[in-house]
Design an enzyme around this catalytic site. Structure first.
Site: not given
Ligand SMILES: NC(=O)c1ccc[n+]([C@@H]2O[C@H](COP(=O)([O-])OP(=O)(O)OC[C@H]3O[C@@H](n4cnc5c(N)ncnc54)[C@H](O)[C@@H]3O)[C@@H](O)[C@H]2O)c1
Length: 259
Positions: A37, A157, A194
């Site tokens: 991370d 995005y 999240t």
């Molecule tokens: N939460 C939602 O509703 C949702 C929906 C669809 C897709 N997603 C996808 O799921 C995945 C996880 O998202 P989440 O909802 O758990 O978000 P989150 O913000 O809770 O977690 C994302 C994590 O990625 C880390 N991160 C961000 N940029 C980074 C980088 N350049 N290098 C390394 N780490 C990095 C952040 O520090 C964080 O810990 C993402 O790809 C997101 O696009 C989330």
């Protein structure tokens, strides 16, 4: 529960949300996990709590990817699973910002969400080809329902996540054609509770309830539910699944928008 005992996994974006839930789930299923991370404090805390190894990484730094993979192989002797989960939003529609800000936002979100995922696939395949006993592995890339029905408020995005869907299929078919037992599949989460949504709720009050209503279940996903789908695709349960997509969206993409 898929049996992941003996398997070695890398999970990016492990400090929060779906990534943290995935580390917990893969460890519970028997895998040895390297979590990475940007955030070393929360990443280290999560990995310490679960018994995973932690390394700080910016997934957009492509030169670092081979070192990350090498760290997993040095620590655990092989690499079986990569979950390209790290991701970010950019909160910018096509006409919302001046040129300088717009292209900066676009470049950043594409670099993390799409190029970071491609660089991870490339580095992982190189290691998976060299696994003791022969080439074998499973890559799970995380897209989003915004890759099906895009956000007008976040062109970068939505486009980056659409790119992840086709990237996965190209990786899957390249590996298959090369005769490698390396699979690549995509999980497509819908609205999941999240940090991404918590942060967005601050600037857009009411967003969380609104996105919950996009599912006929009328709730957000728990990250553990998304992690369950990831664990299945990471396992050997269905070796014929490659180039596939698994929606974890509470049927949000399955209902006419008028209902
Ligand atoms: N939460 C939602 O509703 C949702 C929906 C669809 C897709 N997603 C996808 O799921 C995945 C996880 O998202 P989440 O909802 O758990 O978000 P989150 O913000 O809770 O977690 C994302 C994590 O990625 C880390 N991160 C961000 N940029 C980074 C980088 N350049 N290098 C390394 N780490 C990095 C952040 O520090 C964080 O810990 C993402 O790809 C997101 O696009 C989330």
């Amino acid at each position: 529960m898929p049996d992941l005992s003996g398997k070695v996994a890398i999970v990016t974006g492990c400090a929060s949300g779906i990534g943290a839930a995935t580390v917990r789930r893969l460890v519970a299923d028997g895998a040895r996990v390297l979590g990475t991370d940007l955030d070393p404090v929360r990443g280290q805390a999560l990995c310490g709590e679960t018994g995973a190894l932690f390394v700080q990484q910016d997934v957009a730094d492509r030169a670092r990817w081979p070192q990350i993979v090498a760290t997993a192989v040095e620590a655990f002797g092989r690499l079986d699973i990569l979950v390209n989960n790290a991701g970010m939003v950019s909160h910018a529609g096509i006409g919302d910002l001046d040129d300088e800000a717009m292209f900066a936002a676009w470049d950043t979100v594409l670099a993390v969400n799409l190029t970071g995922t491609m660089a991870g696939c490339r580095a992982a395949i190189a290691a998976m080809r060299e696994n003791p006993g022969g080439a074998k592995g499973a890559i799970v890339n995380i897209a989003s329902t915004t890759a099906i029905a895009p956000l007008p408020t976040d062109v970068g995005y939505s486009a980056s996540k659409a790119g992840v869907r086709i990237l996965s299929k190209s990786v899957a078919t390249w590996c298959a054609k090369a005769g490698l037992a390396i699979r690549c599949n995509t999980v497509i989460p819908g609205a999941t509770h999240t940090g991404i949504l918590d942060a967005a709720e601050v600037t857009m009050p009411g967003l969380m309830a609104a996105v919950a209503r996009t599912s006929p279940l009328n709730r957000l996903a728990d990250p553990a539910e998304t992690a369950a789908a990831i664990a299945f695709l990471a396992s050997d349960e269905c070796p014929f699944m490659t180039g596939a997509e698994m929606l974890v969206d509470g049927a949000a993409m399955s209902i006419h928008p008028g209902f």
